[in-house]
Design an enzyme around this catalytic site. Structure first.
Site, mmCIF file in Angstrom:
data_model
loop_
_atom_site.group_PDB
_atom_site.id
_atom_site.type_symbol
_atom_site.label_atom_id
_atom_site.label_comp_id
_atom_site.label_asym_id
_atom_site.label_seq_id
_atom_site.Cartn_x
_atom_site.Cartn_y
_atom_site.Cartn_z
ATOM 1 C CD GLU A 194 -2.777 -1.270 2.471
ATOM 2 O OE1 GLU A 194 -2.778 -0.659 3.309
ATOM 3 O OE2 GLU A 194 -3.706 -2.036 2.609
ATOM 4 C CD GLU A 308 -4.537 -7.894 1.533
ATOM 5 O OE1 GLU A 308 -5.409 -7.326 2.253
ATOM 6 O OE2 GLU A 308 -3.331 -7.822 1.900
HETATM 7 C C1 XIL Z 1 -6.046 -6.545 8.368
HETATM 8 C C2 XIL Z 1 -6.393 -7.481 9.288
HETATM 9 O O1 XIL Z 1 -7.449 -8.527 8.504
HETATM 10 C C3 XIL Z 1 -6.828 -6.899 10.492
HETATM 11 O O2 XIL Z 1 -7.195 -8.099 11.567
HETATM 12 C C4 XIL Z 1 -5.962 -6.100 11.088
HETATM 13 O O3 XIL Z 1 -6.578 -5.484 12.163
HETATM 14 C C5 XIL Z 1 -5.814 -4.793 10.257
HETATM 15 O O4 XIL Z 1 -5.258 -5.414 9.192
HETATM 16 N N1 XIL Z 1 -4.575 -4.791 3.789
HETATM 17 C C6 XIL Z 1 -3.829 -5.526 4.104
HETATM 18 C C7 XIL Z 1 -3.878 -6.502 5.333
HETATM 19 O O5 XIL Z 1 -2.807 -5.716 3.721
HETATM 20 O O6 XIL Z 1 -2.693 -6.607 6.242
HETATM 21 C C8 XIL Z 1 -5.143 -5.870 6.207
HETATM 22 O O7 XIL Z 1 -5.545 -7.019 7.179
HETATM 23 C C9 XIL Z 1 -6.498 -5.419 5.302
HETATM 24 C C10 XIL Z 1 -5.867 -4.630 4.495
#
Ligand code: XIL
Length: 399
Positions: A194, A308
């Site tokens: 990101e 994701e």
């Molecule tokens: C999220 C997790 O799912 C949560 O448990 C945590 O509190 C915050 O992060 N992008 C990403 C992930 O790359 O690491 C994130 O995961 C969601 C958005």
């Protein structure tokens, strides 16, 4: 003094000896227990398992994962890997059985983020990831490292300095230790996560560094932190695939910036092998926009993975469960996406879901996952298992 206590001991022993039946057996008890004529048959007591309720009944306490008899990983064996997230809870049922039956790769949801891997400066916490690796290796599951460089969940010291050299040293040290420790055991790393700003169009001169998010690393090192991160990771594990990972990658503005960045870095010889499209969509996502980005990134000659994936039901209400119409609508979107992913199987290496059951999802209020809270598969599961069939059955085959 010595002889007196000896005498006392002798008298006591004599007394005990007389009471115990003059040494007829070895019992020291004053009330001898008669030997039973036949040995009692032992009644086996069931070992209490975590699934057994306190009342001693064998009724499971929590939900159980009933094998479905089909596996997403198997269904896509000829296309790409199918993954989900790992948390320490994955080590126990019902999550464990679900993950083993349905998936062939895992990404740690939180335990490998910078603040978890290096909770205090110079101290690396390998215990939880070690347990994950053991579980994965025992069950033939591949592991993705997530993530090395991010603006969130990165603690209070990493990159939090105005001393550029110190920040570079922190970056190098973090990456070298974490990646190096798991050398040869992690198939791919989300090296930088990101780093691109939302809604910042690529300037006419193509300078993507103008579109970077204001992060601790950008402030302390400058835009070069990205290429440094990839180089350090590659040095630590030359065989691991190294990814740039981001959300909203189906947004054309952002996709163009990422495209320019990856193209430029690769031209400079930076070891960047893949682009991760996170895929946090909702039921209104434009499939066409996703296709455009997959196509655009594939043309760079890098791997593309959906890293994701979860599809929120945009009109879900947190206090109610999904209606049948909502479940089917969500399933149709999943089916359309998987139909598309299959068409790009030569470029897509992996599709990873960000969660298994809705109630454990980071977006639980929008029910984005494939499994209900009782571990039964939702419509979306069957839609993904055979997207063409699902779409045909729901009258959307021609789209
Ligand atoms: C999220 C997790 O799912 C949560 O448990 C945590 O509190 C915050 O992060 N992008 C990403 C992930 O790359 O690491 C994130 O995961 C969601 C958005």
């Amino acid at each position: 003094m010595k002889s007196r206590s000896f005498l006392l001991l002798l008298i006591i022993s004599l007394f005990v000896f007389m009471l115990s039946g003059c040494g007829a057996d070895n019992q020291t008890s004053v009330t001898p227990t008669p030997e039973p004529s036949t040995p009692p048959t032992p009644t086996p007591t069931p070992e209490p398992s975590p699934e057994t309720s306190d009342s001693g009944s064998n009724k499971p306490k929590g939900p159980v994962y009933e094998p479905i008899g089909s596996s997403l990983a198997e269904a896509y064996a000829d296309y790409f890997l199918i993954g989900t997230i790992y948390t320490p809870n994955t080590l126990v049922d019902p999550e464990r059985s679900l993950v083993i039956e349905q998936f062939n790769c895992i990404t740690p949801e939180n335990i490998m983020k910078p603040e978890s891997m290096q909770p205090s400066e110079g101290y690396f916490a390998f215990t939880l990831p070690d347990a994950m690796l053991k579980f994965a290796e025992e069950n033939n599951i591949k592991v993705i490292g997530h993530t090395l460089v991010w603006h969130q969940q990165s603690g209070r010291f990493l990159g939090q300095t105005s001393d550029r050299e110190k920040a570079i040293e922190q970056l190098r040290n973090h990456i070298t230790n974490v990646v190096g420790n798991y050398k040869g055991r992690i198939m791919a790393w989300d090296v930088v996560n990101e780093a691109v700003k939302d809604g910042a169009p690529l300037p006419a001169d193509g300078d993507w560094t103008k579109c970077l998010r204001e992060t601790q690393w950008l402030r302390s090192i400058g835009p070069d932190y990205i290429e440094m991160a990839f180089r350090f990771a590659h040095e630590a594990d030359p065989d691991a695939k190294l990814y740039y990972n981001d959300y909203n990658m189906n947004d054309e503005v952002k996709a163009k910036v990422v495209h320019a960045m990856v193209k430029d870095l690769r031209a400079k010889g930076v070891p960047i092998h893949g682009i991760g499209m996170q895929g946090h969509y909702d039921t209104n996502v434009s499939i066409e926009s996703v296709e455009k980005s997959i196509k655009m990134f594939s043309e760079l000659g890098v791997e593309v993975s959906i890293t994701e994936l979860d599809i929120s039901v945009n009109d879900a209400s947190v206090s109610k469960s999904l209606t049948e119409e909502q479940e089917v609508r969500q399933a149709i979107v999943y089916a359309k996406l998987f139909k598309l992913f299959k068409q790009y199987k030569d470029n897509i290496v992996r599709v990873t879901f960000w969660g298994t059951i809705d109630s454990k999802s980071w977006r639980r209020d929008k029910f984005p996952c494939l499994f209900r809270n009782d571990y039964t598969p939702k419509e979306a599961y069957y839609a993904i298992l055979d997207p063409e069939k699902y779409l045909a059955e729901h009258g959307v085959a021609e789209e």
